[in-house]
Design a protein around this motif. Structure first.
Motif, PDB file in Angstrom:
ATOM      1  N   ALA A 149       0.744   1.989  -7.232  1.00 32.06           N
ATOM      2  CA  ALA A 149       1.713   2.468  -6.344  1.00 32.06           C
ATOM      3  C   ALA A 149       2.244   3.710  -6.990  1.00 32.06           C
ATOM      4  O   ALA A 149       3.103   4.741  -6.306  1.00 32.06           O
ATOM      5  N   ILE A 155       9.807  -9.529  -2.253  1.00 27.73           N
ATOM      6  CA  ILE A 155       9.507  -8.062  -3.095  1.00 27.73           C
ATOM      7  C   ILE A 155      10.304  -7.919  -3.935  1.00 27.73           C
ATOM      8  O   ILE A 155       9.923  -7.282  -5.004  1.00 27.73           O
ATOM      9  N   GLU A 162       0.162  -7.649  -0.010  1.00 28.99           N
ATOM     10  CA  GLU A 162       1.229  -7.204   0.987  1.00 28.99           C
ATOM     11  C   GLU A 162       1.649  -5.961   0.454  1.00 28.99           C
ATOM     12  O   GLU A 162       1.944  -5.199   1.398  1.00 28.99           O
ATOM     13  N   GLN A 163       1.837  -5.664  -0.696  1.00 29.98           N
ATOM     14  CA  GLN A 163       2.181  -4.457  -1.281  1.00 29.98           C
ATOM     15  C   GLN A 163       1.162  -3.226  -0.625  1.00 29.98           C
ATOM     16  O   GLN A 163       1.555  -2.123  -0.411  1.00 29.98           O
ATOM     17  N   ARG A 164       0.039  -3.669  -0.405  1.00 28.12           N
ATOM     18  CA  ARG A 164      -0.986  -2.580   0.032  1.00 28.12           C
ATOM     19  C   ARG A 164      -0.949  -2.719   1.712  1.00 28.12           C
ATOM     20  O   ARG A 164      -1.842  -1.981   2.247  1.00 28.12           O
ATOM     21  N   GLY A 165      -0.056  -3.336   2.396  1.00 23.58           N
ATOM     22  CA  GLY A 165      -0.002  -3.398   3.528  1.00 23.58           C
ATOM     23  C   GLY A 165      -0.885  -4.387   4.417  1.00 23.58           C
ATOM     24  O   GLY A 165      -1.363  -4.191   5.607  1.00 23.58           O
ATOM     25  N   GLU A 166      -1.348  -5.267   3.538  1.00 23.53           N
ATOM     26  CA  GLU A 166      -2.745  -6.146   4.046  1.00 23.53           C
ATOM     27  C   GLU A 166      -1.951  -7.664   4.208  1.00 23.53           C
ATOM     28  O   GLU A 166      -1.150  -7.895   3.774  1.00 23.53           O
ATOM     29  N   LYS A 167      -2.606  -8.293   5.089  1.00 25.01           N
ATOM     30  CA  LYS A 167      -2.396  -9.522   5.411  1.00 25.01           C
ATOM     31  C   LYS A 167      -3.180 -10.593   4.444  1.00 25.01           C
ATOM     32  O   LYS A 167      -4.237 -10.613   4.338  1.00 25.01           O
ATOM     33  N   TYR A 186       1.713 -11.354  -3.058  1.00 25.31           N
ATOM     34  CA  TYR A 186       2.789  -9.830  -3.170  1.00 25.31           C
ATOM     35  C   TYR A 186       1.977  -8.950  -3.286  1.00 25.31           C
ATOM     36  O   TYR A 186       2.193  -7.811  -2.565  1.00 25.31           O
TER      37      TYR A 186
END
Length: 259
Positions: free
Chosen positions: A258, A118, A162-167, A159
């Motif tokens: 963000a 990250i 995953e920044q959105r909290g998803e897999k 990346y």
């Protein structure tokens, strides 16, 4: 694993840019040469993804129903990884599949996705990968440059997902990753948007498809080294530049979302 003839292994080596020809050597010798080559170029994960790709099992699993194909396929892959880990065990390491990549981790260590980082996933990271890809082109290593272009897109997509909290999808399909990105960041074109913006967004789709296809299919042709790609160095530069610009754009979209 499906049986691999010597010629099939040579074709796989050529696919990754290793200039070998078929001879009377043991099949394992081709695998060792390819593994050393991929370790040197930091693309072992891609090599394993290639060997474990579902389509490579089509002959062995074609007579089963869909659910049974998936069960048997996963069973085979787990078994292969288990055998690899039996070799790695005494060195205190193990092979894992994390974030769409195969990584070697310390035995028993907690799960850790090593790519992308990250903190390091920024414009400087994109610039560094692009410069390395351009250096590959200067050396005539077109396969390696195209691989870096594809990997750049894949890692940036993972990346921002995953920044959105998803897999992120673990299928290895860059197109599916991009679809996730579009859904999460509402990047679909629409009638209320300037038509030129819609055209640009449509162009992004074509970049993903072209770079992915160049790496996954076009480089399957027979031949040696970078000559197998039926493109000139300026075509490779176009692919790298397109992937670089897209990666930078996607990071900008994620940064704006963000804020």
């Amino acid at each position: 694993m499906p049986y691999q003839t010597g010629q099939m292994l040579v074709e796989t080596a050529n696919h990754f840019g290793l200039p070998v020809e078929y001879d009377s050597r043991s099949r394992w010798a081709y695998v060792e040469d390819l593994l050393d080559y991929c370790i040197e170029r930091n693309c072992v994960s891609e090599m394993l993804c290639h060997f474990f790709a579902l389509e490579r099992f089509s002959k062995e699993l074609r007579d089963f129903e869909a659910d049974e194909i998936e069960r048997r396929y996963q069973e085979i892959v787990r078994g292969a990884i288990g055998l690899i880990n039996a070799e790695l065990y005494f060195g205190g390491h193990e092979l894992r599949f994390l974030g769409g990549k195969y990584v070697v981790a310390d035995l028993g260590a907690g799960p850790k996705v090593v790519a992308p980082s990250i903190k390091a996933m920024d414009r400087q990271y994109v610039k560094d990968i692009a410069e390395r890809a351009q250096a590959d082109i200067d050396k005539g290593e077109l396969d390696s440059a195209i691989t870096k272009a594809r990997t750049l897109l894949e890692e940036v997509f993972i990346y921002v997902i995953e920044q959105r909290g998803e897999k992120a999808s673990e299928s290895g399909d860059v197109g599916k990753l991009y679809k996730q990105v579009k859904d999460l960041y509402k990047m679909h074109g629409n009638a209320g948007m300037d038509k030129r913006i819609n055209q640009l967004l449509s162009g992004l789709e074509k970049i993903v498809s072209a770079v992915s296809e160049m790496r996954n299919k076009n480089s399957d042709a027979h031949g040696v080294g970078s000559r197998r790609l039926n493109i000139a160095d300026y075509h490779a530069r176009l692919a790298v530049n397109a992937a670089t610009n897209m990666a930078d754009f996607i990071l900008s979209v994620a940064a704006h979302a963000a804020n």
